[in-house]
Motif scaffolding. Sequence first.
Motif, PDB file in Angstrom:
ATOM      1  N   ASP A  33       1.029  -1.595  -0.224  1.00 17.83           N
ATOM      2  CA  ASP A  33       0.068  -0.185   0.156  1.00 17.83           C
ATOM      3  C   ASP A  33       0.976   1.148   0.223  1.00 17.83           C
ATOM      4  OD1 ASP A  33      -2.496   1.605   0.212  1.00 17.83           O
ATOM      5  OD2 ASP A  33      -2.407   1.988   1.918  1.00 17.83           O
ATOM      6  N   PRO A  34       1.635   1.647   0.732  1.00 21.46           N
ATOM      7  CA  PRO A  34       2.330   2.527   0.987  1.00 21.46           C
ATOM      8  C   PRO A  34       3.448   2.573  -0.217  1.00 21.46           C
ATOM      9  CG  PRO A  34       3.196   1.471   2.523  1.00 21.46           C
ATOM     10  CD  PRO A  34       2.321   0.742   1.900  1.00 21.46           C
ATOM     11  N   MET A  35       3.582   1.702  -0.673  1.00 16.67           N
ATOM     12  CA  MET A  35       4.807   1.565  -2.183  1.00 16.67           C
ATOM     13  C   MET A  35       3.973   1.910  -3.369  1.00 16.67           C
ATOM     14  SD  MET A  35       6.690  -1.840  -4.077  1.00 16.67           S
ATOM     15  CE  MET A  35       4.525  -2.029  -5.138  1.00 16.67           C
ATOM     16  N   VAL A  36       3.180   1.651  -3.409  1.00 15.00           N
ATOM     17  CA  VAL A  36       2.144   2.253  -4.239  1.00 15.00           C
ATOM     18  C   VAL A  36       1.412   3.316  -4.139  1.00 15.00           C
ATOM     19  CG1 VAL A  36      -0.677   2.266  -6.060  1.00 15.00           C
ATOM     20  CG2 VAL A  36       0.997  -0.201  -5.056  1.00 15.00           C
ATOM     21  N   ASP A  37       0.905   4.025  -3.407  1.00 14.65           N
ATOM     22  CA  ASP A  37       1.216   5.251  -2.987  1.00 14.65           C
ATOM     23  C   ASP A  37       2.247   6.322  -3.025  1.00 14.65           C
ATOM     24  OD1 ASP A  37      -0.786   5.436  -1.397  1.00 14.65           O
ATOM     25  OD2 ASP A  37      -0.333   5.363   0.154  1.00 14.65           O
ATOM     26  N   ARG A  38       4.394   5.850  -3.404  1.00 15.28           N
ATOM     27  CA  ARG A  38       4.877   6.788  -3.355  1.00 15.28           C
ATOM     28  C   ARG A  38       4.847   6.446  -5.008  1.00 15.28           C
ATOM     29  NH1 ARG A  38       6.030   4.326   1.783  1.00 15.28           N
ATOM     30  NH2 ARG A  38       7.210   5.793   3.491  1.00 15.28           N
ATOM     31  N   GLU A  74       7.874   2.663  12.112  1.00 20.57           N
ATOM     32  CA  GLU A  74       6.544   3.121  12.244  1.00 20.57           C
ATOM     33  C   GLU A  74       6.543   4.401  11.423  1.00 20.57           C
ATOM     34  OE1 GLU A  74       3.547   1.273  13.737  1.00 20.57           O
ATOM     35  OE2 GLU A  74       4.692  -0.216  14.068  1.00 20.57           O
ATOM     36  N   VAL A  75       5.511   4.300  10.653  1.00 15.60           N
ATOM     37  CA  VAL A  75       4.842   5.237   9.923  1.00 15.60           C
ATOM     38  C   VAL A  75       4.453   6.676  10.839  1.00 15.60           C
ATOM     39  CG1 VAL A  75       3.582   6.520   8.049  1.00 15.60           C
ATOM     40  CG2 VAL A  75       4.219   4.256   7.271  1.00 15.60           C
ATOM     41  N   LEU A  76       5.050   7.497  10.919  1.00 11.66           N
ATOM     42  CA  LEU A  76       5.126   8.325  11.488  1.00 11.66           C
ATOM     43  C   LEU A  76       3.914   8.970  11.044  1.00 11.66           C
ATOM     44  CD1 LEU A  76       8.558  10.594  11.715  1.00 11.66           C
ATOM     45  CD2 LEU A  76       7.426   9.009  13.760  1.00 11.66           C
ATOM     46  N   TYR A  77       3.416   9.889  12.059  1.00 10.76           N
ATOM     47  CA  TYR A  77       1.292  10.825  11.373  1.00 10.76           C
ATOM     48  C   TYR A  77       1.898  12.234  10.658  1.00 10.76           C
ATOM     49  CZ  TYR A  77      -1.708   6.992  14.530  1.00 10.76           C
ATOM     50  OH  TYR A  77      -1.833   6.513  14.680  1.00 10.76           O
ATOM     51  N   LEU A  78       3.047  12.773  10.529  1.00 11.88           N
ATOM     52  CA  LEU A  78       3.794  13.071  10.135  1.00 11.88           C
ATOM     53  C   LEU A  78       3.695  13.236   9.326  1.00 11.88           C
ATOM     54  CD1 LEU A  78       3.687  16.664  10.856  1.00 11.88           C
ATOM     55  CD2 LEU A  78       6.119  16.074  11.217  1.00 11.88           C
ATOM     56  N   GLY A  79       4.397  12.121   8.876  1.00  2.52           N
ATOM     57  CA  GLY A  79       4.332  11.615   7.334  1.00  2.52           C
ATOM     58  C   GLY A  79       2.986  11.220   7.096  1.00  2.52           C
ATOM     59  N   LYS A  80       2.088  10.844   7.474  1.00  2.00           N
ATOM     60  CA  LYS A  80       1.145  10.568   6.331  1.00  2.00           C
ATOM     61  C   LYS A  80       0.512  12.011   6.421  1.00  2.00           C
ATOM     62  CE  LYS A  80      -0.464   6.250   9.406  1.00  2.00           C
ATOM     63  NZ  LYS A  80      -1.171   5.749  10.185  1.00  2.00           N
ATOM     64  N   GLY A  81       0.069  12.837   6.840  1.00  2.00           N
ATOM     65  CA  GLY A  81       0.117  14.004   6.802  1.00  2.00           C
ATOM     66  C   GLY A  81       0.240  14.816   5.389  1.00  2.00           C
ATOM     67  N   ALA A  82       1.965  14.318   5.994  1.00  2.00           N
ATOM     68  CA  ALA A  82       2.547  14.903   4.483  1.00  2.00           C
ATOM     69  C   ALA A  82       2.642  14.711   2.994  1.00  2.00           C
ATOM     70  CB  ALA A  82       3.913  14.742   4.800  1.00  2.00           C
ATOM     71  N   THR A  83       2.304  12.840   2.872  1.00  4.47           N
ATOM     72  CA  THR A  83       1.830  12.232   1.958  1.00  4.47           C
ATOM     73  C   THR A  83       0.014  12.887   1.585  1.00  4.47           C
ATOM     74  OG1 THR A  83       3.173  10.763   2.286  1.00  4.47           O
ATOM     75  CG2 THR A  83       1.123  10.061   1.583  1.00  4.47           C
ATOM     76  N   LEU A 105       6.686  19.185   4.326  1.00  2.00           N
ATOM     77  CA  LEU A 105       6.307  17.913   6.129  1.00  2.00           C
ATOM     78  C   LEU A 105       6.961  16.675   5.362  1.00  2.00           C
ATOM     79  CD1 LEU A 105       2.779  18.587   7.103  1.00  2.00           C
ATOM     80  CD2 LEU A 105       4.893  18.854   8.300  1.00  2.00           C
ATOM     81  N   TYR A 106       6.906  16.654   4.142  1.00  2.00           N
ATOM     82  CA  TYR A 106       7.741  15.459   3.452  1.00  2.00           C
ATOM     83  C   TYR A 106       9.635  14.950   4.181  1.00  2.00           C
ATOM     84  CZ  TYR A 106       6.801  11.292   0.116  1.00  2.00           C
ATOM     85  OH  TYR A 106       6.945  10.015  -0.892  1.00  2.00           O
ATOM     86  N   VAL A 107       9.770  16.552   3.614  1.00  2.00           N
ATOM     87  CA  VAL A 107      11.083  17.144   3.524  1.00  2.00           C
ATOM     88  C   VAL A 107      11.242  16.458   4.978  1.00  2.00           C
ATOM     89  CG1 VAL A 107      13.303  18.086   3.608  1.00  2.00           C
ATOM     90  CG2 VAL A 107      11.583  17.502   0.918  1.00  2.00           C
ATOM     91  N   TRP A 108      11.353  16.970   5.771  1.00  2.00           N
ATOM     92  CA  TRP A 108      11.039  17.346   7.245  1.00  2.00           C
ATOM     93  C   TRP A 108      11.239  15.819   7.800  1.00  2.00           C
ATOM     94  CZ3 TRP A 108      13.327  18.914  11.155  1.00  2.00           C
ATOM     95  CH2 TRP A 108      13.008  18.719  12.558  1.00  2.00           C
ATOM     96  N   THR A 109      10.326  14.773   7.684  1.00  2.00           N
ATOM     97  CA  THR A 109      10.040  13.953   8.115  1.00  2.00           C
ATOM     98  C   THR A 109      10.689  12.686   7.493  1.00  2.00           C
ATOM     99  OG1 THR A 109       8.227  13.049   6.286  1.00  2.00           O
ATOM    100  CG2 THR A 109       7.091  13.487   8.446  1.00  2.00           C
ATOM    101  N   GLY A 110      11.375  12.784   5.811  1.00  2.00           N
ATOM    102  CA  GLY A 110      12.350  12.166   5.447  1.00  2.00           C
ATOM    103  C   GLY A 110      13.171  11.913   6.362  1.00  2.00           C
TER     104      GLY A 110
END
Length: 203
Positions: free
Chosen positions: A77-82, A129-138, A175-180
Amino acid sequence: MTTPDDTHPGADRILTIPNLLSLVRLLGIPVFLYLILVLHADVWALVILFLSGFTDWADGKLARLLDQASRLGAMLDPMVDRLYIVTTLIALVARDVIPWWIAAILIGRELVLAPTLAVYRRRGMPPPEVLYLGKGATFLLMCALPLLLLDLAVPATSAVAHPLGWAALVWGAALYVWTGLLYLGQALWIARAVPPSEGQAAE
């Protein structure tokens, strides 16, 4: 997608409804690229993108409702999102909708983080674990890209789609860069603090 417990009896399942939805989303990527880059059928490309977003939401809901969470689904699922984010960025750069350097930053984030998964594998650990901030960025990016495509496909919507799309893109990219950076820091800490497992270290 819900991440299953390894002790869950269905954790190794492959043929589940959520996994089939993820596979359909994956098969939609070349169709999307053909529509937007070859045919310039922007409205149909937008339909594919919206359907991908809907099925992304649906497969997570179904995994919980049907108790069909699986390790494959948690990875797929996250792979397809990316992949959708990367391919849509490339398509929008090719169509001169967004500048190349924004796409380069976001795609570069994925290229930098990809090798960090080996750090966890060598230590017999699951991915972080996936960060909630990362989910928000996505989420912001997956709103921004359809809005920018809507601006291209239906010029009558530009007054709304253009500013909203750019606002979501800027905040999502930040946010994507920050969570990275957070994921990278976590991987570096694991590399220093946890020695490789014996079987992996011998490889």
